[in-house]
Motif scaffolding. Structure first.
Motif, PDB file in Angstrom:
ATOM      1  N   ILE A   1       0.814  -1.212   0.000  1.00 32.27           N
ATOM      2  CA  ILE A   1       0.000   0.000   0.000  1.00 32.27           C
ATOM      3  C   ILE A   1       0.848   1.263   0.000  1.00 32.27           C
ATOM      4  O   ILE A   1       0.562   2.220  -0.709  1.00 32.27           O
ATOM      5  N   GLN A   2       1.904   1.278   0.777  1.00 29.26           N
ATOM      6  CA  GLN A   2       2.735   2.474   0.857  1.00 29.26           C
ATOM      7  C   GLN A   2       3.433   2.747  -0.472  1.00 29.26           C
ATOM      8  O   GLN A   2       3.514   3.891  -0.909  1.00 29.26           O
ATOM      9  N   GLN A   3       3.900   1.713  -1.126  1.00 24.77           N
ATOM     10  CA  GLN A   3       4.553   1.897  -2.424  1.00 24.77           C
ATOM     11  C   GLN A   3       3.558   2.423  -3.456  1.00 24.77           C
ATOM     12  O   GLN A   3       3.866   3.350  -4.208  1.00 24.77           O
ATOM     13  N   ARG A   4       2.354   1.843  -3.506  1.00 24.74           N
ATOM     14  CA  ARG A   4       1.331   2.309  -4.457  1.00 24.74           C
ATOM     15  C   ARG A   4       0.983   3.764  -4.200  1.00 24.74           C
ATOM     16  O   ARG A   4       0.873   4.566  -5.119  1.00 24.74           O
ATOM     17  N   GLU A   5       0.800   4.078  -2.939  1.00 22.15           N
ATOM     18  CA  GLU A   5       0.404   5.429  -2.569  1.00 22.15           C
ATOM     19  C   GLU A   5       1.470   6.445  -2.981  1.00 22.15           C
ATOM     20  O   GLU A   5       1.163   7.478  -3.578  1.00 22.15           O
ATOM     21  N   ILE A   6       2.697   6.149  -2.683  1.00 18.24           N
ATOM     22  CA  ILE A   6       3.777   7.092  -2.991  1.00 18.24           C
ATOM     23  C   ILE A   6       3.984   7.216  -4.495  1.00 18.24           C
ATOM     24  O   ILE A   6       4.158   8.326  -5.008  1.00 18.24           O
ATOM     25  N   LEU A   7       3.937   6.103  -5.233  1.00 18.43           N
ATOM     26  CA  LEU A   7       4.056   6.193  -6.690  1.00 18.43           C
ATOM     27  C   LEU A   7       2.935   7.041  -7.279  1.00 18.43           C
ATOM     28  O   LEU A   7       3.146   7.836  -8.186  1.00 18.43           O
ATOM     29  N   TYR A   8       1.738   6.878  -6.742  1.00 21.85           N
ATOM     30  CA  TYR A   8       0.608   7.681  -7.223  1.00 21.85           C
ATOM     31  C   TYR A   8       0.871   9.169  -6.970  1.00 21.85           C
ATOM     32  O   TYR A   8       0.677   9.998  -7.858  1.00 21.85           O
ATOM     33  N   LEU A   9       1.300   9.493  -5.782  1.00 21.68           N
ATOM     34  CA  LEU A   9       1.546  10.902  -5.446  1.00 21.68           C
ATOM     35  C   LEU A   9       2.674  11.494  -6.291  1.00 21.68           C
ATOM     36  O   LEU A   9       2.600  12.655  -6.699  1.00 21.68           O
ATOM     37  N   VAL A  10       3.691  10.710  -6.591  1.00 17.07           N
ATOM     38  CA  VAL A  10       4.812  11.208  -7.387  1.00 17.07           C
ATOM     39  C   VAL A  10       4.407  11.386  -8.844  1.00 17.07           C
ATOM     40  O   VAL A  10       4.632  12.442  -9.431  1.00 17.07           O
ATOM     41  N   TYR A  11       3.818  10.351  -9.439  1.00 17.50           N
ATOM     42  CA  TYR A  11       3.606  10.356 -10.882  1.00 17.50           C
ATOM     43  C   TYR A  11       2.247  10.875 -11.331  1.00 17.50           C
ATOM     44  O   TYR A  11       2.134  11.395 -12.434  1.00 17.50           O
TER      45      TYR A  11
END
Length: 176
Positions: A126-136
């Motif tokens: 979840i944390q990886q998905r969330e951060i990738l979403y916020l970045v890209y």
């Protein structure tokens, strides 16, 4: 807008809702593994809780607060549904999907790539998905993300690096 909302101006809250609703929905949709019903429900919950909070409390950074509220509600929903548990990659699904595709990159259709990416990204935590979403998707800086998630800026960098590495491994495992 916050001051107007605290004064009881309904149109100020409506304006805030119009400005932020689509971004919060997209953020939640990504966090909740593209679950439409949960994303719609939690988007409403975010703004209800925001309205209740703003009526009684001073708020200086509305944008940050909305994302934090959305994050917390999404985590609560996932815990309630136990969707945070590790899942194994459905190799048959990917192999069946990829069997119909010509492997030349220039011939892949963007819609197929998007669906395949959505399938692969669901296997990140979840944390990886969330951060990738916020970045890209949201184009947030690492510092902004660190502030939203209450983590160190360097941790954001590390999580992005590890998520991209894992996506590359999953993609290469399937010949992509």
């Amino acid at each position: 807008l916050v001051l107007k909302i605290q004064e009881g101006t309904q149109s100020a809250f409506e304006e805030l809702y119009e400005r932020r609703e689509k971004k919060i929905y997209a953020y939640l949709w990504n966090l909740l593994n593209y679950n439409y019903d949960d994303a719609i429900s939690l988007t409403s919950d975010v703004f209800i809780k925001l309205y209740e909070y703003v009526k009684n409390q001073p708020l200086t950074n509305v944008k940050w607060f909305i994302y934090r509220l959305a994050h917390n509600l999404a985590i609560d929903r996932m815990r309630a549904k136990k969707t945070y548990m590790e899942t194994s990659l459905d190799q048959n699904y990917l192999q069946d999907s990829l069997a119909y595709v010509d492997w030349h990159k220039d011939r892949l259709q963007s819609s197929f790539k998007q669906k395949l990416f959505e399938q692969l990204i669901t296997y990140l935590d979840i944390q990886q998905r969330e951060i990738l979403y916020l970045v890209y998707q949201e184009k947030k800086s690492y510092q902004e993300i660190a502030s939203i998630l209450w983590i160190n800026k360097n941790s954001v960098w590390t999580i992005v690096f590890n998520a991209k590495k894992k996506l590359n491994e999953l993609a290469s495992l399937h010949g992509i």
